[in-house]
Design a protein around this motif. Structure first.
Motif, mmCIF file in Angstrom:
data_model
loop_
_atom_site.group_PDB
_atom_site.id
_atom_site.type_symbol
_atom_site.label_atom_id
_atom_site.label_comp_id
_atom_site.label_asym_id
_atom_site.label_seq_id
_atom_site.Cartn_x
_atom_site.Cartn_y
_atom_site.Cartn_z
ATOM 1 N N GLU A 50 -5.191 -51.327 22.547
ATOM 2 C CA GLU A 50 -5.690 -49.956 22.403
ATOM 3 C C GLU A 50 -7.129 -49.957 21.911
ATOM 4 O OE1 GLU A 50 -1.650 -47.384 21.520
ATOM 5 O OE2 GLU A 50 -2.710 -48.248 19.810
ATOM 6 N N ASN A 51 -7.443 -50.852 20.967
ATOM 7 C CA ASN A 51 -8.811 -50.923 20.446
ATOM 8 C C ASN A 51 -9.820 -51.312 21.526
ATOM 9 O OD1 ASN A 51 -8.058 -50.177 17.874
ATOM 10 N ND2 ASN A 51 -7.842 -52.271 17.142
ATOM 11 N N LEU A 53 -9.479 -50.974 24.798
ATOM 12 C CA LEU A 53 -9.563 -49.893 25.789
ATOM 13 C C LEU A 53 -10.426 -48.755 25.266
ATOM 14 C CD1 LEU A 53 -5.853 -49.751 27.061
ATOM 15 C CD2 LEU A 53 -7.839 -50.688 28.273
ATOM 16 N N ALA A 54 -10.258 -48.395 23.993
ATOM 17 C CA ALA A 54 -11.061 -47.330 23.382
ATOM 18 C C ALA A 54 -12.535 -47.724 23.353
ATOM 19 C CB ALA A 54 -10.559 -47.026 21.971
ATOM 20 N N LYS A 55 -12.809 -48.967 22.992
ATOM 21 C CA LYS A 55 -14.189 -49.448 22.923
ATOM 22 C C LYS A 55 -14.812 -49.518 24.318
ATOM 23 C CE LYS A 55 -16.957 -53.436 21.605
ATOM 24 N NZ LYS A 55 -16.974 -54.808 21.160
ATOM 25 N N LYS A 58 -14.699 -45.788 25.856
ATOM 26 C CA LYS A 58 -15.189 -44.765 24.938
ATOM 27 C C LYS A 58 -14.338 -43.488 24.985
ATOM 28 C CE LYS A 58 -19.858 -46.637 25.104
ATOM 29 N NZ LYS A 58 -19.356 -47.920 24.834
ATOM 30 N N THR A 59 -13.032 -43.686 24.773
ATOM 31 C CA THR A 59 -12.085 -42.583 24.789
ATOM 32 C C THR A 59 -10.947 -42.870 23.823
ATOM 33 O OG1 THR A 59 -10.767 -41.150 26.229
ATOM 34 C CG2 THR A 59 -10.679 -43.495 26.706
ATOM 35 N N LYS A 60 -10.212 -41.844 23.483
ATOM 36 C CA LYS A 60 -9.038 -41.992 22.620
ATOM 37 C C LYS A 60 -7.937 -42.668 23.429
ATOM 38 C CE LYS A 60 -5.761 -39.018 20.116
ATOM 39 N NZ LYS A 60 -5.199 -39.928 19.233
ATOM 40 N N THR A 61 -7.252 -43.615 22.805
ATOM 41 C CA THR A 61 -6.170 -44.306 23.498
ATOM 42 C C THR A 61 -4.899 -44.295 22.658
ATOM 43 O OG1 THR A 61 -6.835 -46.440 22.571
ATOM 44 C CG2 THR A 61 -7.739 -45.870 24.729
ATOM 45 N N ASP A 62 -3.779 -44.224 23.358
ATOM 46 C CA ASP A 62 -2.475 -44.362 22.720
ATOM 47 C C ASP A 62 -1.488 -44.770 23.806
ATOM 48 O OD1 ASP A 62 -0.017 -44.195 21.411
ATOM 49 O OD2 ASP A 62 -0.680 -42.511 20.160
ATOM 50 N N MET A 72 -3.492 -43.614 30.413
ATOM 51 C CA MET A 72 -3.534 -44.996 29.956
ATOM 52 C C MET A 72 -3.332 -45.957 31.129
ATOM 53 S SD MET A 72 -4.286 -44.828 26.772
ATOM 54 C CE MET A 72 -5.271 -43.431 27.292
ATOM 55 N N LEU A 75 -6.645 -46.598 32.678
ATOM 56 C CA LEU A 75 -7.507 -47.456 31.855
ATOM 57 C C LEU A 75 -7.043 -48.911 31.898
ATOM 58 C CD1 LEU A 75 -8.102 -45.286 28.653
ATOM 59 C CD2 LEU A 75 -9.495 -45.419 30.725
#
Length: 165
Positions: A50-51, A53-55, A58-62, A72, A75
């Motif tokens: 998740e970290n 993918l977020a980096k 540049k989006t919120k991931t869960d 997701m 991504l």
């Protein structure tokens, strides 16, 4: 004084937060001679995945929220396409993304390479998690007709290969 103690407590709690002592991903590839395909699964720690993918995007991931699964999926597919490259018997091939699922603290990602009539040599360029950890290790296991071969690489190296007779 209480503000100092509060800040000190936050620092102590942050330092005590458990982290993975080992940064590793595993890619399992099975040659399905009847289906003429390579069945691929990648196992990555969910929180680390998740970290990255977020980096990267540049989006919120869960990855665990069912309502975000479609976003997701896109991504995960894009990330693995950029960070896993395959050469089969000396020729570049592309894997089809099938999906992902959460298994305890790990995420399993499933891919497939179709129209594989033979497997003599498989080379993989794997840079999964390299943008996040400089101690990342990536392991490859390939199975063909009951014979299992393995290779591993550590940051910054990305090349893995196995050969079958």
């Amino acid at each position: 004084m209480s503000a100092i103690y509060s800040k000190l407590l936050l620092v102590v709690l942050w330092l005590a937060t458990p982290v993975h002592p080992l940064h590793v991903s595993t890619t399992e590839i099975n040659f399905n001679s009847k289906g003429k395909s390579l069945e691929i699964s990648c196992r990555i720690f969910t929180d680390d995945f998740e970290n990255i993918l977020a980096k990267t995007f540049k989006t919120k991931t869960d990855l665990m929220k069912p309502e975000m699964h479609k976003e997701m999926d896109a991504l995960v597919k894009k990330y693995l396409a950029a960070n896993l490259k395959y050469q089969l018997n000396g020729k570049p091939v592309t894997a089809n993304y099938l999906g992902f699922e959460i298994d305890h603290e790990a995420t399993n990602v499933y891919l497939e390479i179709e129209n594989v009539s033979s497997l003599q040599r498989l080379s993989l360029t794997n840079s999964i998690m390299y943008d996040l950890f400089d101690d990342q290790m990536n392991i490859l296991h390939v199975e063909k007709m009951g014979i299992r071969k393995s290779a591993r690489t550590e940051y910054p190296s990305t090349s893995l290969s196995v050969t079958f007779n």
